[in-house]
Design a protein around this motif. Structure first.
Motif, PDB file in Angstrom:
ATOM      1  N   GLY A  66      -0.363   4.540 -10.379  1.00 29.29           N
ATOM      2  CA  GLY A  66       0.831   4.151  -9.650  1.00 29.29           C
ATOM      3  C   GLY A  66       0.530   3.015  -8.695  1.00 29.29           C
ATOM      4  N   LEU A  67       1.506   2.742  -7.834  1.00 29.91           N
ATOM      5  CA  LEU A  67       1.341   1.621  -6.916  1.00 29.91           C
ATOM      6  C   LEU A  67       1.810   2.037  -5.525  1.00 29.91           C
ATOM      7  N   ILE A  68       0.991   1.701  -4.539  1.00 34.29           N
ATOM      8  CA  ILE A  68       1.380   1.919  -3.144  1.00 34.29           C
ATOM      9  C   ILE A  68       1.382   0.553  -2.482  1.00 34.29           C
ATOM     10  N   SER A  69       2.464   0.209  -1.829  1.00 29.03           N
ATOM     11  CA  SER A  69       2.475  -1.071  -1.153  1.00 29.03           C
ATOM     12  C   SER A  69       3.048  -0.904   0.251  1.00 29.03           C
ATOM     13  N   ILE A  70       2.329  -1.451   1.218  1.00 29.42           N
ATOM     14  CA  ILE A  70       2.711  -1.306   2.620  1.00 29.42           C
ATOM     15  C   ILE A  70       3.071  -2.688   3.147  1.00 29.42           C
ATOM     16  N   ALA A  71       4.288  -2.830   3.635  1.00 31.95           N
ATOM     17  CA  ALA A  71       4.797  -4.103   4.136  1.00 31.95           C
ATOM     18  C   ALA A  71       4.570  -5.217   3.105  1.00 31.95           C
ATOM     19  N   GLY A  72       4.804  -4.893   1.868  1.00 34.34           N
ATOM     20  CA  GLY A  72       4.693  -5.895   0.811  1.00 34.34           C
ATOM     21  C   GLY A  72       3.296  -6.116   0.281  1.00 34.34           C
ATOM     22  N   GLU A  73       2.308  -5.441   0.875  1.00 34.80           N
ATOM     23  CA  GLU A  73       0.920  -5.632   0.437  1.00 34.80           C
ATOM     24  C   GLU A  73       0.479  -4.417  -0.378  1.00 34.80           C
ATOM     25  N   ALA A  74       0.173  -4.651  -1.647  1.00 37.41           N
ATOM     26  CA  ALA A  74      -0.243  -3.542  -2.506  1.00 37.41           C
ATOM     27  C   ALA A  74      -1.673  -3.130  -2.165  1.00 37.41           C
ATOM     28  N   VAL A  75      -1.902  -1.816  -2.087  1.00 34.06           N
ATOM     29  CA  VAL A  75      -3.253  -1.334  -1.856  1.00 34.06           C
ATOM     30  C   VAL A  75      -4.064  -1.532  -3.137  1.00 34.06           C
ATOM     31  N   ALA A  76      -5.197  -2.220  -2.987  1.00 37.00           N
ATOM     32  CA  ALA A  76      -6.011  -2.525  -4.164  1.00 37.00           C
ATOM     33  C   ALA A  76      -6.622  -1.243  -4.720  1.00 37.00           C
ATOM     34  N   MET A  77      -6.446  -1.052  -6.021  1.00 41.48           N
ATOM     35  CA  MET A  77      -6.933   0.182  -6.644  1.00 41.48           C
ATOM     36  C   MET A  77      -7.786  -0.120  -7.861  1.00 41.48           C
ATOM     37  N   HIS A  78      -8.793   0.742  -8.083  1.00 39.27           N
ATOM     38  CA  HIS A  78      -9.511   0.730  -9.349  1.00 39.27           C
ATOM     39  C   HIS A  78      -8.587   1.314 -10.419  1.00 39.27           C
ATOM     40  N   PRO A  79      -8.949   1.130 -11.683  1.00 45.19           N
ATOM     41  CA  PRO A  79      -8.097   1.712 -12.743  1.00 45.19           C
ATOM     42  C   PRO A  79      -7.928   3.223 -12.602  1.00 45.19           C
ATOM     43  N   ASP A  80      -8.917   3.930 -12.000  1.00 41.00           N
ATOM     44  CA  ASP A  80      -8.788   5.384 -11.866  1.00 41.00           C
ATOM     45  C   ASP A  80      -7.972   5.775 -10.632  1.00 41.00           C
ATOM     46  N   GLY A  81      -7.436   4.794  -9.913  1.00 35.18           N
ATOM     47  CA  GLY A  81      -6.594   5.099  -8.765  1.00 35.18           C
ATOM     48  C   GLY A  81      -7.309   5.058  -7.426  1.00 35.18           C
ATOM     49  N   SER A  82      -8.646   5.068  -7.456  1.00 30.59           N
ATOM     50  CA  SER A  82      -9.356   5.069  -6.175  1.00 30.59           C
ATOM     51  C   SER A  82      -9.272   3.684  -5.526  1.00 30.59           C
TER      52      SER A  82
END
Lengths: 257, 275
Positions: A66-82
């Motif tokens: 999935g995707l988490i984005s705070i104030a328009g900035e997506a949290v960088a994630m590895h393919p496994d979500g970490s």
């Protein structure tokens, strides 16, 4: 999404969030958008995944996808979500004040020390500035007298108000509340809800997981009903509580009334 | 029992006899102690204490015992913290050696470890030319480095196990709050996890320090002149058998008392609620 403040900028966006613990699929693709000033309440029965959803926003739980984005900035994630960028995650976490069910004030520090810990030692704010801000916040939550007290000597309600002040002391962009009154004696719930209500009234962005339906209806601008890891129904509080559409929500509201 | 007890009666009548009993007992015990001290001062042979040579030796011995204890406790704890952390939260390739080290130290007598280091390393080093020619040789030739090393490793082994439990005992929520607020991992360790672990372990650590104090006489077996070695020397020189041992007991009790007071002070720095 049908939120109130569509014109204001986006604060928190969760898109197609999945989370599994082993083979147990807790979140099966949930999404949420909160604009600045929104108060989103997440309700649902136990095991519905509402706490997990909240805890995925600041990565206390690692999403599966999935995707988490705070104030328009997506949290960088590895393919496994970490999370893949620790520095970025720390910075984003500092912009999200989290309040826990069990307060989690640091027991070896006084209330004032709890408040200034992260501003001074992590965000490098000058100590006197942080103390000044902390005292104002303590006065605001009605704990001006308690700055030198250790958490163990305070009631649950006082501890939770101090924990809210600690989160505010980082000057976060948004607040996350994880069942903030569930561990409190009934007579202490009111004082904490009053503080949260005050924050909502001043236009703070908040996401609130709660069992207090009356309170959710009162403060929320948008309510999400979660069932078995999916959003069963959502909308403005009056619509959701006043005219629930799905049978599950009708039943849930009857059971908690 | 009481037909018509008024509140004042129940309060004063109850505990008073017990208090009286304890007060009497305490006075009797104090009198016995004074009598014992008086008897040992007057009828035992303390003449050797007047000898300046023995006075100097006793001071040196007490000093050696004290600094060896302090240095080995500090160095041992510095090793124990990573040993405990590795076992509580480390990957297996750190946890396994840490566990093995603690098991090895705790499973063998300190006297054996001391002798293995002193007679083992101590006889290995002179046969290696670059060590014998190094600037460290004048130090390595003496006995105290081996005493300090053995005691340090012993403290590390025992306290590493204690710290493992302490790190695990810190409630998860305390660390989660720090993570949620964006604290870097090392800051969490330094500002939250370690202080709380140490605070939990203080009562245990006080006792362990006293135990280490009482293990220090073993260093006399490798020619380090601690307070025990001095008392043995005096006994051999003067044929006074009993009195140097009494003095030795008093010195150890005094040091142990200081340790207890120090740790009580440390514990009281953060008020705890026991309820």
């Amino acid at each position: 999404m049908a939120n109130g403040n569509q014109q204001s900028p986006e604060a928190i966006r969760v898109a197609d969030l999945h989370k599994s613990f082993g083979t147990h699929h807790v979140l099966k693709g949930v999404s949420l958008t909160a604009h600045e000033g929104d108060v989103v309440a997440i309700i649902g029965g136990s095991g519905s995944g509402k706490s997990t959803m909240l805890r995925c926003i600041n990565f206390l739980e690692t999403p599966s996808s999935g995707l988490i984005s705070i104030a328009g900035e997506a949290v960088a994630m590895h393919p496994d979500g970490s999370p893949s960028d620790r520095k970025q995650l720390e910075r984003i976490r500092q912009s999200l004040g989290m309040v826990f069910q069990s307060f989690n004030l640091w027991t070896h520090r006084t209330v004032l020390e709890n408040l200034i810990e992260v501003p001074v030692h992590v965000m490098k704010c000058p100590r006197d500035v942080a103390i000044d801000r902390a005292r104002k916040l303590l006065a605001r939550v009605g704990l001006a007298e308690k700055e030198d007290a250790y958490p163990a000597f305070m009631s649950g309600g006082q501890q939770q108000r101090a924990a809210i002040a600690r989160a505010l002391c980082m000057e976060p962009k948004a607040m996350l509340f994880d069942e903030p009154t569930s561990a409190l004696d009934p007579e202490l719930v009111g004082e904490v809800l009053q503080v949260i209500k005050g924050l909502a009234d001043e236009g703070r962005t908040m996401i609130l997981v709660t069992h207090e339906m009356k309170f959710a209806r009162e403060v929320a601008s948008h309510v999400i009903y979660l069932h078995n890891g999916l959003i069963e129904e959502q909308g403005p509080p009056d619509q959701l509580f006043g005219a629930p559409q799905s049978d599950r929500l009708k039943q849930f509201l009857k059971s908690v009334a | 029992m009481q037909a018509n007890p008024t509140p004042s009666q129940t309060v004063s009548a109850g505990p008073a006899p017990v208090q009286g009993f304890w007060a009497t007992r305490r006075i009797v015990l104090a009198l016995i102690a004074v009598a014992l001290v008086g008897w040992s001062v007057t009828s035992l042979n303390w003449s050797w204490l007047a000898n300046p040579k023995y006075q100097a030796l006793l001071l040196q011995g007490a000093w050696n015992t004290t600094w060896i204890l302090v240095v080995t406790m500090v160095l041992g704890m510095l090793l124990a913290i990573p040993l405990g952390l590795a076992q509580a939260a480390g990957p297996w390739w750190l946890a396994a050696p840490a566990r093995a080290f603690c098991g090895l130290i705790r499973g063998t007598p300190l006297l054996l470890q001391l002798w293995l280091l002193y007679y083992g390393l101590g006889s290995l080093f002179p046969s290696i030319p670059w060590i014998r020619e190094s600037d460290l040789w004048p130090i390595l030739r003496q006995a105290w480095p081996y005493a300090v090393l053995a005691l340090t490793l012993s403290v590390a082994g025992y306290e590493g196990e204690v710290m493992r439990g302490a790190f695990k005992g810190v409630p998860h929520g305390q660390l989660e709050a720090a993570r949620a607020m964006g604290m870097p991992r090392f800051t969490i360790f330094r500002r939250i996890w370690l202080p709380q672990a140490l605070q939990r372990v203080l009562p245990t650590l006080g006792g362990e320090t006293v135990l280490t104090l009482k293990a220090t006489p073993l260093v006399a077996t490798i020619t380090v002149v601690d307070i025990y070695a001095v008392s043995s020397r005096i006994r051999q020189d003067t044929f006074v058998v009993y009195e140097p041992l009494l003095l030795l007991a008093v010195v150890y009790m005094a040091i142990a008392g200081v340790i207890v007071l120090l740790f009580r002070w440390l514990e009281n720095r953060v008020p705890q609620r026991t309820a």
